[in-house]
Design a protein around this motif. Structure first.
Motif, mmCIF file in Angstrom:
data_model
loop_
_atom_site.group_PDB
_atom_site.id
_atom_site.type_symbol
_atom_site.label_atom_id
_atom_site.label_comp_id
_atom_site.label_asym_id
_atom_site.label_seq_id
_atom_site.Cartn_x
_atom_site.Cartn_y
_atom_site.Cartn_z
ATOM 1 N N ASP A 1 0.832 -1.207 0.000
ATOM 2 C CA ASP A 1 0.000 0.000 0.000
ATOM 3 C C ASP A 1 0.863 1.253 0.000
ATOM 4 N N LYS B 1 2.063 -3.072 4.061
ATOM 5 C CA LYS B 1 0.763 -3.603 3.649
ATOM 6 C C LYS B 1 -0.210 -3.341 4.791
ATOM 7 N N MET B 2 -1.309 -2.708 4.467
ATOM 8 C CA MET B 2 -2.244 -2.257 5.503
ATOM 9 C C MET B 2 -3.557 -3.013 5.480
ATOM 10 N N LYS B 3 -4.211 -3.058 6.625
ATOM 11 C CA LYS B 3 -5.620 -3.439 6.707
ATOM 12 C C LYS B 3 -6.223 -2.416 7.651
ATOM 13 N N ASP B 4 -7.115 -1.614 7.118
ATOM 14 C CA ASP B 4 -7.626 -0.442 7.847
ATOM 15 C C ASP B 4 -6.419 0.392 8.300
ATOM 16 N N ASP B 5 -6.297 0.657 9.589
ATOM 17 C CA ASP B 5 -5.127 1.464 9.982
ATOM 18 C C ASP B 5 -4.062 0.639 10.714
ATOM 19 N N ILE C 1 -0.217 -4.789 8.441
ATOM 20 C CA ILE C 1 -0.276 -6.244 8.576
ATOM 21 C C ILE C 1 0.986 -6.926 8.023
ATOM 22 N N ASP C 2 1.741 -6.188 7.204
ATOM 23 C CA ASP C 2 3.002 -6.761 6.740
ATOM 24 C C ASP C 2 3.987 -5.627 6.449
ATOM 25 N N ASN D 1 1.509 -5.724 12.662
ATOM 26 C CA ASN D 1 0.287 -5.802 13.472
ATOM 27 C C ASN D 1 0.174 -4.658 14.466
#
Ligand code: FES
Length: 118
Positions: free
Chosen positions: A23, A42-46, A49-50, A74
């Motif tokens: 991202d 690499k994001m998930k929401d805020d 994740i990686d 995380n």
């Protein structure tokens, strides 16, 4: 000259590589020593994740990249923004004075990657 931790991460780096569908990427080049650092997020929401990195650099740069990518996985973006070079240096069991800027450069790269988030 370097701590066992720095040697360990330099010899067996973790989180080294590319995230194809990252991202965001932060890239920094040190004009003086010409070291180059790239950090991929690499994001998930805020939440990050990686995180991976590529670096052409000195042992403290490689070791700092390993530590920082481990620390931000995380983790919420606001918390990641607050990580300092001193925290990295502590986790590396110290760096020689003339190598402090290497950890600072890694933090700069991380902040650039965070700022580049869409
Ligand atoms: Fe260039 Fe470490 S010597 S960043």
């Amino acid at each position: 000259m370097y701590s066992e931790k720095v040697k360990k991460y330099f010899e067996n780096p973790i989180n080294m590589g590319i995230i194809e569908d990252a991202d965001s990427i932060g890239i920094i080049e040190n004009e003086i020593c010409s070291d180059i650092i790239k950090i991929y997020l690499k994001m998930k929401d805020d939440v990050i994740i990686d995180a991976k990195f590529e670096a052409k650099g000195c042992p403290p740069v490689i070791a700092s990249c390993c530590i920082v990518t481990k620390m931000i996985k995380n983790v919420n973006i606001e918390k990641a923004k607050k990580i300092t070079a001193n925290e990295i240096i502590e986790k590396l069991e110290g760096l020689p004075n003339e190598k402090i800027h290497c950890a600072e450069l890694v933090i700069k790269t991380l902040r650039k990657a965070i700022n580049n988030l869409k």
